[in-house]
Write a protein that holds these residues in place. Structure first.
Motif, PDB file in Angstrom:
ATOM      1  N   PRO A 113       0.816  -1.221   0.000  1.00  0.00           N
ATOM      2  CA  PRO A 113       0.000   0.000   0.000  1.00  0.00           C
ATOM      3  C   PRO A 113       0.850   1.271   0.000  1.00  0.00           C
ATOM      4  O   PRO A 113       0.504   2.251  -0.666  1.00  0.00           O
ATOM      5  N   GLU A 114       1.970   1.252   0.742  1.00  0.00           N
ATOM      6  CA  GLU A 114       2.810   2.454   0.794  1.00  0.00           C
ATOM      7  C   GLU A 114       3.466   2.759  -0.544  1.00  0.00           C
ATOM      8  O   GLU A 114       3.903   3.895  -0.783  1.00  0.00           O
ATOM      9  N   ASP A 115       3.546   1.749  -1.419  1.00  0.00           N
ATOM     10  CA  ASP A 115       4.101   1.969  -2.755  1.00  0.00           C
ATOM     11  C   ASP A 115       3.039   2.475  -3.735  1.00  0.00           C
ATOM     12  O   ASP A 115       3.375   2.863  -4.860  1.00  0.00           O
ATOM     13  N   ARG A 116       1.782   2.449  -3.301  1.00  0.00           N
ATOM     14  CA  ARG A 116       0.679   2.780  -4.211  1.00  0.00           C
ATOM     15  C   ARG A 116      -0.022   4.070  -3.796  1.00  0.00           C
ATOM     16  O   ARG A 116      -1.180   4.311  -4.128  1.00  0.00           O
ATOM     17  N   ARG A 117       0.720   4.921  -3.087  1.00  0.00           N
ATOM     18  CA  ARG A 117       0.169   6.215  -2.677  1.00  0.00           C
ATOM     19  C   ARG A 117      -0.155   7.043  -3.915  1.00  0.00           C
ATOM     20  O   ARG A 117       0.564   7.027  -4.909  1.00  0.00           O
ATOM     21  N   ALA A 118      -1.270   7.759  -3.832  1.00  0.00           N
ATOM     22  CA  ALA A 118      -1.741   8.509  -4.996  1.00  0.00           C
ATOM     23  C   ALA A 118      -2.332   9.843  -4.570  1.00  0.00           C
ATOM     24  O   ALA A 118      -2.752  10.027  -3.415  1.00  0.00           O
ATOM     25  N   GLU A 119      -2.348  10.755  -5.508  1.00  0.00           N
ATOM     26  CA  GLU A 119      -3.015  12.037  -5.327  1.00  0.00           C
ATOM     27  C   GLU A 119      -3.932  12.297  -6.514  1.00  0.00           C
ATOM     28  O   GLU A 119      -3.483  12.243  -7.664  1.00  0.00           O
ATOM     29  N   PHE A 120      -5.186  12.533  -6.225  1.00  0.00           N
ATOM     30  CA  PHE A 120      -6.092  13.074  -7.234  1.00  0.00           C
ATOM     31  C   PHE A 120      -5.891  14.586  -7.201  1.00  0.00           C
ATOM     32  O   PHE A 120      -6.021  15.210  -6.141  1.00  0.00           O
ATOM     33  N   CYS A 121      -5.568  15.181  -8.331  1.00  0.00           N
ATOM     34  CA  CYS A 121      -5.327  16.618  -8.406  1.00  0.00           C
ATOM     35  C   CYS A 121      -6.342  17.270  -9.329  1.00  0.00           C
ATOM     36  O   CYS A 121      -6.699  16.714 -10.367  1.00  0.00           O
ATOM     37  N   GLY A 149     -16.803  -0.969  -6.663  1.00  0.00           N
ATOM     38  CA  GLY A 149     -17.825   0.066  -6.671  1.00  0.00           C
ATOM     39  C   GLY A 149     -18.266   0.466  -8.066  1.00  0.00           C
ATOM     40  O   GLY A 149     -17.548   0.259  -9.044  1.00  0.00           O
ATOM     41  N   ALA A 150     -19.456   1.027  -8.128  1.00  0.00           N
ATOM     42  CA  ALA A 150     -20.042   1.389  -9.428  1.00  0.00           C
ATOM     43  C   ALA A 150     -20.372   2.871  -9.534  1.00  0.00           C
ATOM     44  O   ALA A 150     -20.904   3.312 -10.545  1.00  0.00           O
ATOM     45  N   ASN A 151     -20.055   3.646  -8.510  1.00  0.00           N
ATOM     46  CA  ASN A 151     -20.323   5.081  -8.565  1.00  0.00           C
ATOM     47  C   ASN A 151     -19.108   5.811  -9.128  1.00  0.00           C
ATOM     48  O   ASN A 151     -18.033   5.251  -9.250  1.00  0.00           O
ATOM     49  N   GLY A 152     -19.282   7.075  -9.429  1.00  0.00           N
ATOM     50  CA  GLY A 152     -18.160   7.871  -9.903  1.00  0.00           C
ATOM     51  C   GLY A 152     -17.751   7.522 -11.318  1.00  0.00           C
ATOM     52  O   GLY A 152     -18.488   6.895 -12.075  1.00  0.00           O
ATOM     53  N   ASP A 156     -12.003   6.375  -9.985  1.00  0.00           N
ATOM     54  CA  ASP A 156     -12.707   6.204  -8.706  1.00  0.00           C
ATOM     55  C   ASP A 156     -12.748   4.752  -8.223  1.00  0.00           C
ATOM     56  O   ASP A 156     -12.641   4.509  -7.011  1.00  0.00           O
ATOM     57  N   PRO A 157     -12.916   3.752  -9.113  1.00  0.00           N
ATOM     58  CA  PRO A 157     -13.006   2.370  -8.617  1.00  0.00           C
ATOM     59  C   PRO A 157     -11.729   1.835  -7.972  1.00  0.00           C
ATOM     60  O   PRO A 157     -11.789   0.817  -7.269  1.00  0.00           O
ATOM     61  N   VAL A 158     -10.579   2.464  -8.219  1.00  0.00           N
ATOM     62  CA  VAL A 158      -9.335   1.958  -7.617  1.00  0.00           C
ATOM     63  C   VAL A 158      -8.692   2.965  -6.663  1.00  0.00           C
ATOM     64  O   VAL A 158      -7.595   2.714  -6.148  1.00  0.00           O
ATOM     65  N   PHE A 159      -9.354   4.062  -6.397  1.00  0.00           N
ATOM     66  CA  PHE A 159      -8.795   5.070  -5.490  1.00  0.00           C
ATOM     67  C   PHE A 159      -9.474   4.986  -4.136  1.00  0.00           C
ATOM     68  O   PHE A 159     -10.677   5.196  -4.009  1.00  0.00           O
ATOM     69  N   VAL A 166     -12.989   2.110   1.772  1.00  0.00           N
ATOM     70  CA  VAL A 166     -13.646   1.741   0.519  1.00  0.00           C
ATOM     71  C   VAL A 166     -13.098   2.607  -0.605  1.00  0.00           C
ATOM     72  O   VAL A 166     -12.460   3.639  -0.358  1.00  0.00           O
ATOM     73  N   ALA A 167     -13.367   2.179  -1.832  1.00  0.00           N
ATOM     74  CA  ALA A 167     -12.976   2.974  -2.992  1.00  0.00           C
ATOM     75  C   ALA A 167     -13.875   4.190  -3.132  1.00  0.00           C
ATOM     76  O   ALA A 167     -15.013   4.203  -2.650  1.00  0.00           O
ATOM     77  N   SER A 168     -13.360   5.203  -3.817  1.00  0.00           N
ATOM     78  CA  SER A 168     -14.167   6.381  -4.099  1.00  0.00           C
ATOM     79  C   SER A 168     -15.464   6.017  -4.811  1.00  0.00           C
ATOM     80  O   SER A 168     -16.511   6.626  -4.585  1.00  0.00           O
ATOM     81  N   ALA A 169     -15.398   4.992  -5.670  1.00  0.00           N
ATOM     82  CA  ALA A 169     -16.580   4.560  -6.412  1.00  0.00           C
ATOM     83  C   ALA A 169     -17.615   3.863  -5.539  1.00  0.00           C
ATOM     84  O   ALA A 169     -18.709   3.549  -6.004  1.00  0.00           O
TER      85      ALA A 169
END
Length: 200
Positions: A113-121, A149-152, A156-159, A166-169
Motif C-alpha cells: 500500500p505504501e508503494d501505491r500512494r496517490a493524489e487526485f489533483c 464500486g459502481a459510482n463515480g 474512482d473504482p481503484v482510489f 472503501v474505494a471512491s466509487a
C-alpha cells in the motif's frame, strides 16, 4: 440581474458533478453549459490545461468561464498518469485506463500500500476580461489492487481516499462531493468568481 458563468467542459459526468458541488455556492450566478470547440490541451500542468479550456470558452462565448483539469498522480510512476490520465491507455475508456494503471504498478513492483500512494489533483480556472485565476485541490489516498464500486467515473473504482476503507466509487455522490479534489479546488475558486462577477 443574474450573472452568467460558463462551465467549459463537454464531459457529462463532470457537468453533473460540478453542478452538484457548485450549486449551493453559486447563489446569484447562472451556471450554463458550453457547446463550443474543444481546445488543444498542450499545457504541461493541470493549471495550464485548466486555463487553456477556460480561455477558449471565454473567447468563444464572451461570457466569464470556469474549467478544470484533473487526474491521478502516483509517485511510484514518477507522477504518471498526471495530465495524461484521461487517455492513459490510449483511449478515453475509463476501464482501459484503470487496467493500464494497475498493469503499470505491477510492472514496477508496487505491491505494498505504501508503494501505491496517490493524489487526485484538480486545477480549477476562472477567466473573464482582464482576470485569470487558478486554484489547485489535492485528494490523497491509495490505489487498490482491483476495482470496486459502481459510482463515480475515471479512476474512482481503484482510489481509496485517506480515512476510508472503501474505494471512491463506493461512496455516495454527496460523500465524494464533500471531500474530493474537485470540491477542494472549486471551493477555493468560487469566492474569487463571486467577488468578480457580482461586483461587475
Amino acid at each position: 440581474m443574474t450573472a452568467k458563468l460558463v462551465l467549459a467542459t463537454h464531459n457529462a459526468h463532470k457537468v453533473d458533478e460540478l453542478r452538484r458541488i457548485l450549486g449551493p455556492l453559486l447563489d446569484g450566478i447562472d451556471l450554463v453549459g458550453y457547446d463550443g470547440p474543444e481546445p488543444v490541451e498542450d499545457g504541461l500542468t493541470f493549471q495550464e490545461n485548466a486555463l487553456i479550456k477556460a480561455r477558449a470558452a471565454f473567447a468563444h462565448t464572451g461570457v466569464p468561464s470556469i474549467a478544470d483539469d484533473s487526474g491521478i498522480c502516483l509517485a511510484a510512476l514518477d507522477g504518471a498518469p498526471g495530465i495524461h490520465s484521461a487517455r492513459y491507455a490510449g483511449t478515453r475508456v475509463d476501464s482501459d485506463n484503470v487496467a493500464h494503471l494497475l498493469e503499470e504498478l505491477a510492472r514496477v513492483g508496487a505491491d505494498r500500500p505504501e508503494d501505491r500512494r496517490a493524489e487526485f489533483c484538480c486545477a480549477a480556472a476562472f477567466v473573464m476580461d482582464g482576470i485569470e485565476h487558478v486554484e489547485l485541490g489535492v485528494w490523497t489516498g491509495t490505489v487498490l489492487g482491483e476495482p470496486a464500486g459502481a459510482n463515480g467515473f475515471g479512476y474512482d473504482p481503484v482510489f481509496q481516499p485517506d480515512g476510508y476503507d472503501v474505494a471512491s466509487a463506493q461512496l455516495a455522490a454527496e460523500q465524494k462531493d464533500a471531500i474530493s479534489h474537485r470540491r477542494r479546488a472549486f471551493t477555493q475558486l468560487i469566492p474569487v468568481v463571486r467577488a468578480k462577477l457580482l461586483a461587475s
